[in-house]
Design a protein around this motif. Sequence first.
Motif: not given
Length: 493
Positions: A241-243, A252-274
Motif C-alpha cells: 500500500d504505497l499511498q 513522496d512516492r519516490e522516497d518510499v520506493a527508495d526506502m523499500i529498495r533499501e529494506l531489500r538489502r537487509y537480512d531479516p534472519k541474521p542468525g542464519l549466517r552461522h
Amino acid sequence: MGLGPRLELRQSQQLVMTPQLQLAIKLLTLTNVELETYIGDEMERNPLLSTDDSSDARMDGDVPAEAAPAAVDPVSGGLDQLIGAPTSATDAPLDIDYTGEAFHHDSGSDLSDWGAAASSGEGEDNDFERFADAEASLADVLGAQASAAFEAADLVIARHLIDLIDDAGYLTETLDVVADRLGVDLAHVEAVLSVIHGFEPTGVGARSLGECLALQAREVDRLDPAMAALLDHLDLVARGDLQALVRVCRVDREDVADMIRELRRYDPKPGLRHGGERAPPVVADVFVLRGDDGEWYIELNQATLPRLIIDRDYQAVLEQGGDKATTNFVGDCLNSANWLMKALDQRARTIVKVASEMVKHQRGFFEHGVSELRPLTLRAIADAVEMHESTISRVTSNKYLQCERGLFELRYFFTSGIGSADGGAASSALSVKDRIARLIAAEGDDTLSDDQLVTILKGEGFDIARRTVAKYREALGLASSFNRRRARLVAAA
C-alpha cells in the motif's frame, strides 16, 4: 461331557516373521549411507566378516556371477523370493568375486565416464568435506564477543540472553522475565542487550522484525524518522500500500520506493549466517545412465558399500583344536554372515528391479524433463514386478536417484494424475505444477488469474478445476494474481 486330559489335532494358519525375513525387511528400508553403518557394526560383531580391499584377494566363488546386482534387465528376485528361500545349513555363501572378469563389463557405468567415476568411487581422495572444519554456531560467535565485551555480572546476563536467542537471531524471552529470573533490575538487562545489539551479525538479539531491520539501518546510518515510520508499519509494506506509506512516512512516492529498495538489502534472519551442524550430503543409491545406443541403464551405487567376504582362513584357525563352545560360535557367525550377504544380494536385486521398471515407466521424464512426467503409483510398479506393494514402498523410501537431470528422491516419480480434456492419457500433477509455474513466470504485466490459468490449461488438454489450480499455485509458493500485481507495482515504484 467328561472332564479330563486329552489330545487334539488342530490346523491353523499364522504368519511367522523369521529372523532372516526381519533382516531382509530391515536392510531393504536402509539407504546406502545407513547400510554402510549397519555393515560396519556387523563386522565388529562377526569376526568372520571381512572386506575385499586388496586387488589380489581371492574368494570361494561358490555362487555364479549372476548373483551380483545386474545393471541391465535384472534377474527376478527380491524380498518376495527371499521369504520362500531355503534356510538349511547347506545354502551356498555369497562370496562373490567382484574382481573377476565377469564384473568388468556388465555395468551401465562402463558406458559413460561419469557413471564409471561415480560407481567406482574415483576421486574419493579429493573429498574436501572431510577436511572442512565445523562451522561455528551462532551461540559460539556471540559468546566469544560477549567474553570480550563484558565481565562479572554483565557477562552472566549476556550469556543468559545469548542462550535465549534462536537460530534466526531473535530473542525469544521478554526482558522482564529475564530480570525476574536473574534477580536484577530491568534497566540492567536492557543495558546488556543494547551492547549485544552491536554484535555481529548486525540485527542479532532483536525482539521483532522491525527492531532487527532498524538495527541494520542504524548500522549504515539510514535510520531517519521516515525509515523509522516505515519500519513501524511493515504490514503496509507487505500489502504494497504505497499511498498509505506516503502518508505515514510524510515523504513522496519516490522516497518510499527508495526506502523499500533499501529494506531489500537487509537480512531479516541474521542468525542464519552461522549455522549449527553441517547438513549431511545426500548420496545417490541408484544411477540412471544413458548408453551409446540411447537406452537407459540402471546401476547401484557400490562406492559407499564395502565388498563383504567370509574370511575362510580365520574360520579354519578357529575351528582347529577348538572346544564345543568355539565350534558353536563359529557356526553361528558363519550362518549370520551367509544370511547377511544373501540379504544384501537380494536387496540389490530388488532395488535394481524396481528402479528399472520405474525408469521404463518414466522414460519421458529422463529424455524431455518434468513436462513428460506420467502419473505413477506404487501399485502399478508392484503389479509390473510381481511384488507386494509394501515391498515397493520400502524400496522407494529415503532413497535417491542420480541422472543427467540431477538428484531426485525415488518417491518424486510417484505422482497423482490429472485427466485429459480430449480423452488422452492422464498427466502427472508435477507436470501440471511445472506448467503453472512457467505460465506465471512468463505472464509479464498481464497478470493471469486462476480462471485464466484454467482456460489456458484446458486449451492445452488438461482437465483441471479452478480450486486445483489454486491449490497447486499455493503449493508452489506463488501469490494470488492480486498480490502479484501489487508486488509488481511496489517493485516498479
